[in-house]
Design a protein around this motif. Structure first.
Motif, PDB file in Angstrom:
ATOM      1  N   LYS A  86      45.604  53.546  34.560  1.00  0.00           N
ATOM      2  CA  LYS A  86      46.901  54.206  34.444  1.00  0.00           C
ATOM      3  C   LYS A  86      48.051  53.261  34.768  1.00  0.00           C
ATOM      4  O   LYS A  86      49.209  53.666  34.779  1.00  0.00           O
ATOM      5  N   ASN A  87      47.701  52.009  35.071  1.00  0.00           N
ATOM      6  CA  ASN A  87      48.725  51.015  35.408  1.00  0.00           C
ATOM      7  C   ASN A  87      49.591  51.469  36.578  1.00  0.00           C
ATOM      8  O   ASN A  87      50.830  51.357  36.528  1.00  0.00           O
ATOM      9  N   ALA A  88      48.941  51.965  37.617  1.00  0.00           N
ATOM     10  CA  ALA A  88      49.680  52.542  38.731  1.00  0.00           C
ATOM     11  C   ALA A  88      49.018  52.232  40.064  1.00  0.00           C
ATOM     12  O   ALA A  88      47.809  51.978  40.138  1.00  0.00           O
ATOM     13  N   VAL A  89      49.840  52.275  41.087  1.00  0.00           N
ATOM     14  CA  VAL A  89      49.400  52.100  42.465  1.00  0.00           C
ATOM     15  C   VAL A  89      49.988  53.237  43.280  1.00  0.00           C
ATOM     16  O   VAL A  89      51.092  53.717  42.973  1.00  0.00           O
ATOM     17  N   TYR A  90      49.278  53.657  44.316  1.00  0.00           N
ATOM     18  CA  TYR A  90      49.698  54.816  45.087  1.00  0.00           C
ATOM     19  C   TYR A  90      49.685  54.512  46.580  1.00  0.00           C
ATOM     20  O   TYR A  90      48.974  53.616  47.044  1.00  0.00           O
ATOM     21  N   LEU A  91      50.464  55.288  47.307  1.00  0.00           N
ATOM     22  CA  LEU A  91      50.429  55.225  48.763  1.00  0.00           C
ATOM     23  C   LEU A  91      50.409  56.662  49.281  1.00  0.00           C
ATOM     24  O   LEU A  91      51.424  57.365  49.195  1.00  0.00           O
ATOM     25  N   GLN A  92      49.249  57.079  49.765  1.00  0.00           N
ATOM     26  CA  GLN A  92      49.121  58.401  50.372  1.00  0.00           C
ATOM     27  C   GLN A  92      49.499  58.273  51.848  1.00  0.00           C
ATOM     28  O   GLN A  92      48.895  57.481  52.572  1.00  0.00           O
ATOM     29  N   MET A  93      50.472  59.071  52.258  1.00  0.00           N
ATOM     30  CA  MET A  93      50.985  58.984  53.621  1.00  0.00           C
ATOM     31  C   MET A  93      50.763  60.317  54.321  1.00  0.00           C
ATOM     32  O   MET A  93      51.302  61.344  53.889  1.00  0.00           O
ATOM     33  N   ASN A  94      49.976  60.298  55.374  1.00  0.00           N
ATOM     34  CA  ASN A  94      49.669  61.503  56.149  1.00  0.00           C
ATOM     35  C   ASN A  94      50.192  61.359  57.573  1.00  0.00           C
ATOM     36  O   ASN A  94      50.488  60.258  58.028  1.00  0.00           O
ATOM     37  N   SER A  95      50.276  62.479  58.249  1.00  0.00           N
ATOM     38  CA  SER A  95      50.720  62.496  59.656  1.00  0.00           C
ATOM     39  C   SER A  95      52.017  61.711  59.832  1.00  0.00           C
ATOM     40  O   SER A  95      52.151  60.888  60.748  1.00  0.00           O
ATOM     41  N   LEU A  96      52.962  61.980  58.986  1.00  0.00           N
ATOM     42  CA  LEU A  96      54.224  61.249  59.016  1.00  0.00           C
ATOM     43  C   LEU A  96      55.022  61.570  60.270  1.00  0.00           C
ATOM     44  O   LEU A  96      54.981  62.698  60.786  1.00  0.00           O
ATOM     45  N   ASN A  97      55.734  60.578  60.762  1.00  0.00           N
ATOM     46  CA  ASN A  97      56.620  60.769  61.898  1.00  0.00           C
ATOM     47  C   ASN A  97      57.964  60.113  61.595  1.00  0.00           C
ATOM     48  O   ASN A  97      58.126  59.429  60.567  1.00  0.00           O
ATOM     49  N   SER A  98      58.910  60.308  62.485  1.00  0.00           N
ATOM     50  CA  SER A  98      60.273  59.850  62.221  1.00  0.00           C
ATOM     51  C   SER A  98      60.357  58.338  62.047  1.00  0.00           C
ATOM     52  O   SER A  98      61.244  57.830  61.361  1.00  0.00           O
TER      53      SER A  98
END
Length: 127
Positions: free
Chosen positions: A76-88
């Motif tokens: 798909k010619n793509a890169v991803y960043l899954q971000m969990n437990s986000l904080n300030s």
């Protein structure tokens, strides 16, 4: 050369999740080691995560290890960043970057190694 466009940023509450996408055009992303960097207000841009051309090896900054996951879909010619437990402290502009791949499972954590950059996407985490 490759062009990169990030998307998926936004406003999220602390503890929530977001998934950033980086769409590549102009060249196949499979030719590149890919990285994510971020820049918070008043701070220098910093390394977040990187992934080798094949996707076999990933590497993270200590501040996001265990919470963020970098992945790629070369078809798909793509890169991803899954971000969990986000904080300030994750509030920043997030940038996707590409580095022409070198032999072997090459990756880089220094922004000076990456010649190609997207325009960035804003992530704001509210506490």
């Amino acid at each position: 050369q490759v062009q990169l466009v990030e998307s998926g940023g936004g406003l999220v509450q602390a503890g929530g999740s977001l998934r950033l996408s980086c769409a590549a055009s102009g060249r196949a992303v499979s030719n590149y080691c890919m990285g994510w960097f971020r820049q918070a207000p008043g701070k220098e841009r910093e390394f977040v995560a990187t992934i080798t051309r094949s996707g076999i090896i990933t590497y993270y900054s200590d501040s996001v290890k265990g919470r963020f996951t970098i992945s790629r879909d070369n078809a798909k010619n793509a890169v991803y960043l899954q971000m969990n437990s986000l904080n300030s402290e994750d509030t920043a502009v997030y940038y996707c970057a590409a580095l022409p791949a070198r032999p072997g499972n090459y990756y880089a954590t220094s922004q000076s190694d990456y010649p190609y950059w997207g325009q960035g996407t804003q992530v704001t985490v509210s506490s």
